[in-house]
Design a protein around this motif. Structure first.
Motif, short mmCIF file in Angstrom:
data_model
loop_
_atom_site.label_atom_id
_atom_site.label_comp_id
_atom_site.label_asym_id
_atom_site.label_seq_id
_atom_site.Cartn_x
_atom_site.Cartn_y
_atom_site.Cartn_z
N THR A 47 79.60 -19.85 20.46
CA THR A 47 80.16 -18.57 20.90
C THR A 47 80.93 -17.89 19.77
OG1 THR A 47 82.11 -19.72 21.80
CG2 THR A 47 80.30 -19.25 23.31
N GLY A 48 81.71 -18.66 19.00
CA GLY A 48 82.45 -18.08 17.90
C GLY A 48 81.53 -17.51 16.82
N GLY A 49 80.48 -18.27 16.47
CA GLY A 49 79.54 -17.81 15.46
C GLY A 49 78.81 -16.55 15.87
N MET A 50 78.41 -16.47 17.14
CA MET A 50 77.70 -15.28 17.61
C MET A 50 78.62 -14.07 17.70
SD MET A 50 74.46 -15.88 17.95
CE MET A 50 74.74 -16.68 16.36
N LEU A 51 79.86 -14.27 18.12
CA LEU A 51 80.80 -13.14 18.17
C LEU A 51 81.09 -12.61 16.77
CD1 LEU A 51 83.38 -14.22 20.91
CD2 LEU A 51 81.62 -12.46 21.07
N PHE A 52 81.29 -13.52 15.81
CA PHE A 52 81.55 -13.05 14.45
C PHE A 52 80.29 -12.44 13.84
CE2 PHE A 52 82.47 -13.93 9.82
CZ PHE A 52 83.43 -12.94 9.71
N GLY A 53 79.13 -12.93 14.24
CA GLY A 53 77.89 -12.31 13.79
C GLY A 53 77.78 -10.88 14.28
N THR A 96 83.15 -7.73 24.00
CA THR A 96 82.35 -7.49 22.79
C THR A 96 80.99 -6.90 23.14
OG1 THR A 96 83.44 -9.41 21.78
CG2 THR A 96 81.49 -8.56 20.67
N LEU A 97 80.36 -7.41 24.19
CA LEU A 97 79.09 -6.85 24.63
C LEU A 97 79.26 -5.39 25.06
CD1 LEU A 97 76.09 -7.18 25.35
CD2 LEU A 97 76.81 -8.11 27.56
N LEU A 98 80.36 -5.08 25.75
CA LEU A 98 80.63 -3.71 26.15
C LEU A 98 80.74 -2.80 24.94
CD1 LEU A 98 81.36 -1.57 28.28
CD2 LEU A 98 83.75 -2.36 28.12
N SER A 99 81.34 -3.29 23.86
CA SER A 99 81.47 -2.46 22.66
C SER A 99 80.11 -2.05 22.12
CB SER A 99 82.26 -3.21 21.58
OG SER A 99 81.49 -4.24 20.97
N TRP A 100 79.14 -2.96 22.16
CA TRP A 100 77.80 -2.63 21.65
C TRP A 100 77.06 -1.70 22.59
CZ3 TRP A 100 76.33 -2.78 16.92
CH2 TRP A 100 76.95 -3.66 16.04
N LEU A 150 88.87 -6.27 19.46
CA LEU A 150 89.62 -6.93 20.52
C LEU A 150 88.86 -8.14 21.05
CD1 LEU A 150 91.93 -7.06 22.57
CD2 LEU A 150 90.69 -5.39 23.96
N GLY A 151 87.57 -7.97 21.35
CA GLY A 151 86.78 -9.06 21.89
C GLY A 151 86.61 -10.21 20.92
N VAL A 152 86.26 -9.89 19.67
CA VAL A 152 86.02 -10.94 18.68
C VAL A 152 87.31 -11.71 18.40
CG1 VAL A 152 85.39 -11.37 16.27
CG2 VAL A 152 84.07 -9.76 17.64
N GLN A 153 88.42 -10.99 18.27
CA GLN A 153 89.69 -11.66 18.00
C GLN A 153 90.13 -12.52 19.16
OE1 GLN A 153 91.18 -12.33 15.51
NE2 GLN A 153 93.38 -12.03 15.50
N GLY A 158 77.33 -17.84 11.38
CA GLY A 158 77.06 -16.76 12.31
C GLY A 158 77.33 -15.40 11.69
N GLY A 159 78.42 -15.30 10.90
CA GLY A 159 78.71 -14.04 10.22
C GLY A 159 77.64 -13.67 9.22
#
Length: 354
Positions: A167-173, A235-239, A261-264, A296-297
Motif C-alpha cells: 500500500t505504501g509503495g503504490m501510494l507513493f507511486g 488519494t484515489l479521489l484526488s486522481w 493528504l492521502g499519501v502522507q 513504488g515511487g
C-alpha cells in the motif's frame, strides 16, 4: 527514477545498520555522504554523470529513515503515532517546499547552483545533528550478514509488513506519477506555466502535509488499518478530480491537496503499524517498508512518464488511479491488523547472540 531507485538500494544497504550501530553516528556520516554526492551532481559534465550522481544522491539520502525509527524508539507507545506523524510531516513539507526553492533558484541561477546550496546545507546539518541528537545504543548485537538475513525473514513472515509495503509503495507511486509529469502538463494550454510556477504547487501540497500529525492521532485512536483505508480512498479521489477537471486551476489545486493528504496519512499510519510489530527490529522493518516505498515511487515515475507520452494527462491519471486500485485491493485483502508476537520466528536470527 534513478534517484528513487538509489534510495531503495540505500534503504536495503544502510538503514538496517540502525539496529547495529549508534544512530547518531550513522546519521552524521550519511549527511556528509549526501553532501559529497550532491557535489558530484553539481559538477556533472553530462547526462550519464547526472544519472550516476542521481543514483548516488538517492543511495545516501536515507537520513530521515534513520531518524524515524529513532523517534519511534524515544516516543511513548501511546503517542507514537502522533510523534511519527510530526517527523513525517516535516519530511514531506521539506520535500514539497524544496520544489518551490529549487524552481526559483534553478530558474534564476541555474540548476547546478541549487545542488551547491544543497551540499552546503547537508554539511551544516551533519554538524548540527552531531551535537544535538541524544546518544543511543542498539538493542541487539548482530553482524551485518545476520541483519540482512533477518530482513528477508521479516519480509516473508510478517503479513502486516507485507501489506504496508504494497500500500505504501503504490501510494507513493501515485504521488510520483503526478510530480514527474506536472511540469509538462502546466506548460500546455490552458496554463502555459513555467518551472517556477510548477514549483509553487509544492506550497499547495504542503497544506495537505500539515495534516500528518492529525493522521498520527487518528491512527492512535481508530487504528492504523482504518487510517490506511481512508488514505487510499482520499488519494484515489484526488486522481478522479485530476481526470475529471484537471484543466481547471481550482480542481488542480484541490487534487494536489487531496493527493498529499492521502499519501502522507497512509505513510504515517503504515509506519505506525510496522513499528508496533517488533520493537527491537524497527530499523529492519523500516528497511523492508521503505525499499518497497521507493521502488513504488520509481515505478510511479516511470508509469506517469509512460502515460504522458502515450495519452497525455489522461494517461497520467489512469496510471495514478491504477496504483491506488492496487493499494485498495491489498488493504481489503489484508483485513484487520494482527499483532505479531514478541518472540515470533521473524524476530530470530541464526546467531549465537540471538
Amino acid at each position: 527514477m534513478w534517484t528513487q531507485a538509489g534510495t531503495a538500494c540505500g534503504m536495503f544497504a544502510f538503514v538496517p545498520l540502525g539496529d547495529m550501530f549508534p544512530r547518531r553516528a550513522l546519521i552524521t556520516i550519511m549527511c556528509l555522504a549526501v553532501a559529497a554526492a550532491t557535489v558530484l551532481m553539481a559538477g556533472a559534465p553530462g547526462l550519464a554523470a547526472v544519472n550516476l550522481a542521481s543514483f548516488g544522491i538517492g543511495l545516501t539520502s536515507i537520513v530521515p529513515h534513520l531518524v524515524l525509527p529513532f523517534a519511534a524508539k524515544l516516543a511513548p507507545a501511546e503517542t507514537r503515532g502522533h510523534i511519527v506523524g510530526i517527523v513525517l510531516g516535516g519530511l514531506l513539507i521539506g520535500i514539497l517546499l524544496a520544489r518551490v526553492v529549487a524552481g526559483y533558484v534553478g530558474d534564476i541561477f541555474g540548476w547546478r547552483t541549487m545542488y551547491w546550496i544543497a551540499a552546503l546545507g547537508m554539511a551544516l546539518l551533519a554538524v548540527a545533528l552531531r551535537f544535538t541528537l541524544p546518544v543511543d545504543r542498539p538493542d541487539q548485537h548482530l553482524t551485518y550478514r545476520e541483519l540482512l538475513e533477518s530482513i528477508w525473514r521479516l519480509a516473508r513472515t510478517e503479513p502486516v509488513l507485507q501489506e504496508a509495503a504494497i500500500t505504501g509503495g503504490m501510494l507513493f507511486g501515485a504521488f510520483s506519477s503526478l510530480w514527474t509529469t506536472l511540469v509538462f502538463f502546466l506548460a500546455l494550454p490552458p496554463y502555459h506555466y513555467g518551472a517556477r510556477v510548477a514549483g509553487l504547487f509544492g506550497l499547495v501540497g504542503a497544506a495537505g502535509a500539515l495534516a500528518a500529525p492529525r493522521a498520527g492521532r487518528l491512527s492512535d485512536r481508530k487504528g492504523s488499518g482504518f487510517t490506511v483505508m481512508l488514505a487510499i480512498l482520499v488519494t484515489l479521489l484526488s486522481w478522479l478530480v485530476f481526470g475529471a477537471a484537471g484543466t481547471h486551476l481550482w480542481a488542480l489545486i484541490a487534487g494536489v491537496i487531496l493527493l498529499d493528504l492521502g499519501v502522507q496519512a497512509g505513510h504515517v499510519a503504515n509506519q505506525t503499524r510496522i513499528y508496533a510489530l517488533i520493537p527491537e527490529a524497527r530499523s529492519r522493518l523500516n528497511t523492508v517498508y521503505m525499499v518497497a516505498y521507493f521502488l513504488g515511487g520509481a515505478l510511479g515515475s516511470a508509469l506517469g512518464a509512460f502515460g504522458w507520452t502515450r495519452m497525455g494527462w489522461t494517461g497520467v491519471c489512469i496510471a495514478g488511479a491504477a496504483q491506488c486500485a492496487v493499494a485498495l485491493a491489498a488493504r481489503v485483502r489484508g483485513g484487520p491488523d494482527r499483532k505479531t508476537a514478541r518472540n515470533s520466528p521473524a524476530t530470530l536470527v541464526a546467531s549465537p547472540h540471538a
